[in-house]
Design an enzyme around this catalytic site. Sequence first.
Site, PDB file in Angstrom:
ATOM      1  N   GLN A   5       0.824  -1.223   0.000  1.00  0.00           N
ATOM      2  CA  GLN A   5       0.000   0.000   0.000  1.00  0.00           C
ATOM      3  C   GLN A   5       0.852   1.265   0.000  1.00  0.00           C
ATOM      4  OE1 GLN A   5      -3.227   0.292  -0.408  1.00  0.00           O
ATOM      5  NE2 GLN A   5      -3.828  -1.841  -0.141  1.00  0.00           N
ATOM      6  N   HIS A  43      -0.831  -4.036  -9.052  1.00  0.00           N
ATOM      7  CA  HIS A  43      -2.227  -3.605  -9.215  1.00  0.00           C
ATOM      8  C   HIS A  43      -2.683  -2.618  -8.137  1.00  0.00           C
ATOM      9  CE1 HIS A  43      -4.640  -6.103  -6.267  1.00  0.00           C
ATOM     10  NE2 HIS A  43      -3.539  -6.810  -6.268  1.00  0.00           N
ATOM     11  N   CYS A  49     -10.115  -8.545   1.500  1.00  0.00           N
ATOM     12  CA  CYS A  49      -9.770  -9.956   1.643  1.00  0.00           C
ATOM     13  C   CYS A  49     -10.673 -10.644   2.651  1.00  0.00           C
ATOM     14  CB  CYS A  49      -8.318 -10.101   2.083  1.00  0.00           C
ATOM     15  SG  CYS A  49      -7.225  -9.174   1.021  1.00  0.00           S
TER      16      CYS A  49
HETATM   17  C1  PLP Z   1      -3.320  -6.154  -1.696  1.00  0.00           C
HETATM   18  C2  PLP Z   1      -2.338  -6.407  -0.610  1.00  0.00           C
HETATM   19  C3  PLP Z   1      -1.546  -7.571  -0.589  1.00  0.00           C
HETATM   20  C4  PLP Z   1      -1.733  -8.684  -1.594  1.00  0.00           C
HETATM   21  O1  PLP Z   1      -1.263  -8.342  -2.866  1.00  0.00           O
HETATM   22  P1  PLP Z   1      -1.757  -9.209  -4.136  1.00  0.00           P
HETATM   23  O2  PLP Z   1      -0.949  -8.678  -5.255  1.00  0.00           O
HETATM   24  O3  PLP Z   1      -3.208  -8.915  -4.273  1.00  0.00           O
HETATM   25  O4  PLP Z   1      -1.466 -10.617  -3.833  1.00  0.00           O
HETATM   26  C5  PLP Z   1      -0.621  -7.710   0.407  1.00  0.00           C
HETATM   27  N1  PLP Z   1      -0.458  -6.766   1.342  1.00  0.00           N
HETATM   28  C6  PLP Z   1      -1.182  -5.633   1.362  1.00  0.00           C
HETATM   29  C7  PLP Z   1      -0.943  -4.617   2.421  1.00  0.00           C
HETATM   30  C8  PLP Z   1      -2.150  -5.416   0.389  1.00  0.00           C
HETATM   31  O5  PLP Z   1      -2.883  -4.309   0.419  1.00  0.00           O
END
Ligand code: PLP
Length: 377
Positions: A178, A200, A323
């Site tokens: 993030q 992403h 999630c």
């Molecule tokens: C979205 C997220 C992940 C997971 O990343 P993906 O690419 O979706 O596997 C891990 N840590 C944090 C803090 C996230 O926001």
Amino acid sequence: MIYLDNAATTAMHANIFEQMKPYYLETYGNPGSIHAAGRGALHAVMDARATVAKRLGCMPRQVTFTSGGTEADNQAIATAAHFGQRIGRMRMVASSIEHPAVLRALEAWKARGFEITLVDPDETGVVQASSIHDALDDDVCLVSVMAANNETGAVQSIEEIAAAAHSAGALFHTDAVQAAGHIPLNCEAAGVDLLSISAHKFHGPKGVGALVCRTREGAEPIIFGGGQERGRRSGTENVPGIVGLAAALEEACANMDGDARRVGELRDTLELRLASIDGAMIIAKNAPRVPGISNVCFDGLDHQAVVPLLDARGICASAGSACSAGAVQVSHVLRGMGVPDGLAKGSIRFSLSVDTTQEDVDAAAVAMQEIAASLKR
Ligand SMILES: *Cc1c(COP(=O)(O)O)cnc(C)c1O
């Protein structure tokens, strides 16, 4: 549709997609092949690695491309676990507000003999370096604290925590999924040994991420096969994805200052208006935060009722972390911060991006005001 769920994923920007396209349609060779088609792809991956390294403050060879943030987190923890096994340190320390990709990976190592210690943040959502320090001894091989929290946006003092980890002889990992592209990050300057990112979350493609590993031994493989990525991550490289990740990171970092100011102002406007709703409480308001994330708890409301009502008005927001969406449970992040369950039940996360407009924010505030009024009636 008004999209305010950018902490779950961001829209891929068209110019990023344009930069990826030739690696699907023209330069589609396997980077492992020694002919011209393969060389073109190999060079693209090399350029991407150099870009990522420059933007994250590490050497190109310290970057391993993965299938995303989850894999990077899992590999970071596996790397630390192997380090621990090698030197006989069998405990790992993390904050209690980590993403499930970290928390569940730690649990998997617990089943293989490691002890896991989770440290709570303070009531502002910040993990104090002193609390981490107090949890350390010479049996700890890893400290893992995220750079910015995905539910509250709270930015963590990774530099101080890295120093505490190192003074105890442990490695330091930060889940920067993030944070990357949103706030400045420099592995070398901050003393970060392991860092995870995901494309992403900064307008790049889904399904591609990177792990930075600055340890002498390098990242421990968790996927075995043809020996790509210097043996650290087998499997034919996702060339278009890797190109997209680097292009998106480059763009986000190049525009960071102006974007952060603009997005932060929109976030503040939104919060000012939401705060006028009876019973509203802005979470982590007094913590340093990434500009795009706002978590507001509405006392007496239930996020399970609110999110669909927002959706019915064309507004995409989320309840806590995506999630755990669908699951009827109170956020482990808010619980870790000591937010009472009753209040945490009414938690809505609005997450903005560079694509968010003043009109989006106005519409969301009005919708939320009307929903709160109707539900309380
Ligand atoms: C979205 C997220 C992940 C997971 O990343 P993906 O690419 O979706 O596997 C891990 N840590 C944090 C803090 C996230 O926001």
